[in-house]
Design an enzyme around this catalytic site. Sequence first.
Site, PDB file in Angstrom:
ATOM      1  N   ARG A 110       0.827  -1.215   0.000  1.00 36.37           N
ATOM      2  CA  ARG A 110       0.000   0.000   0.000  1.00 36.37           C
ATOM      3  C   ARG A 110       0.860   1.262   0.000  1.00 36.37           C
ATOM      4  O   ARG A 110       0.534   2.260   0.633  1.00 36.37           O
ATOM      5  CB  ARG A 110      -0.941   0.023   1.213  1.00 36.37           C
ATOM      6  N   SER A 158     -11.258  -0.198   3.211  1.00 42.08           N
ATOM      7  CA  SER A 158     -10.412  -0.327   4.407  1.00 42.08           C
ATOM      8  C   SER A 158      -9.875   1.034   4.829  1.00 42.08           C
ATOM      9  O   SER A 158      -9.224   1.713   4.034  1.00 42.08           O
ATOM     10  CB  SER A 158      -9.245  -1.282   4.136  1.00 42.08           C
ATOM     11  N   GLU A 185      -5.032   4.162   5.780  1.00 44.31           N
ATOM     12  CA  GLU A 185      -4.858   3.961   4.345  1.00 44.31           C
ATOM     13  C   GLU A 185      -5.512   5.106   3.574  1.00 44.31           C
ATOM     14  O   GLU A 185      -5.106   5.435   2.470  1.00 44.31           O
ATOM     15  CB  GLU A 185      -5.498   2.623   3.942  1.00 44.31           C
TER      16      GLU A 185
END
Length: 348
Positions: free
Chosen positions: A162, A230, A327
């Site tokens: 990520r 998320s 995130e």
Amino acid sequence: MIYCKYSLKKFNTFNININAIKIVKIKDLEKLCNLWKKYKKQNFPCLILGDGSNILFLKNFYGLVIINRIKGIYISESKKYWNLHVNSGEKWHDLVKFTIKHKIYGLENLALIPGRVGSAPIQNIGAYGSSIQNFCEYVDIINPINKKIKRINKKKCNFKYRDSIFKYNYKNYVIISIGLSLSKKWIPNLKYNDLKKLKYNITPQKIFNYICNIRKKKIPYPKIYGNAGSFFKNPIISPILGTKLLKIFSDMPFSLEKKKFKLSAGWLIDKCKFKGYISSNGAMVYSKQSLILLNRFNNSSGIDILELAIKIYYKVGKKFGVWLEPEVKIIDSHGEVNPYIFFKKNNI
């Protein structure tokens, strides 16, 4: 007085009702550069959005928001590979469908990931045992002021979980296209546990359909319950801390990555009894997947969502000694801000 009169509610999947000075949909690179240059000369910030699927707005945006709709998919081939050059305004899921329709396989594990192609390399999007770094050969970026284009090859993209170089560098550039390379010799990627149920007559289309069904069950439709998927990354921690936690929590799910422990952020949040939690302002932890924070009635503010995220951050940190990393990008009145301004100081 700065007048922000254009609503961004339909341009962010959290459905946060805030405004910008100006919002323009762009289908042409020349127009993008000209608008950017015009507003920058007036000292207004500029923000590029695809579908707004990975952002949380806190305040009205005092600048120009460009909605990127510069499209185009171009195919070439070598003896062993299909090579795709894809413009950044293409919807990611539409690209995956396009490749399967044209019998170009490999992206099926990344089906139904929200957002546009331009945001894919920034986050190094990934799911079900795959990520864009497995296929990305280059990323093309432009400086909208002088219109100079740079090609960043895959090694210089610094792809990690990520993460990529685009999160930290090239802030004054805009991603305009990416290059993908997909092998003509297709091998199904069934590393992820959920996919091990697929045993017979496996095809890219079957994997695509299966993953779409899983994602639809796990992630609520944003137009009904505002969300950005998320909210936190799955944390990667040291072997010492991982071993210590495993002795205390023998049921803790984890995987090993280069000797480090990769934990399930959802499991950590569950253990702190947040699943299904609803705050007084309507921000909610999704009852089916604790990594997802919801704007339950679509009338919560960005601050409401952030307050819930901070509460989770501190509860998990105090219980496990693991400090979750958001995130989702946090956007205030002038652009993206470091989330730890809020998470570490706990002072909204």
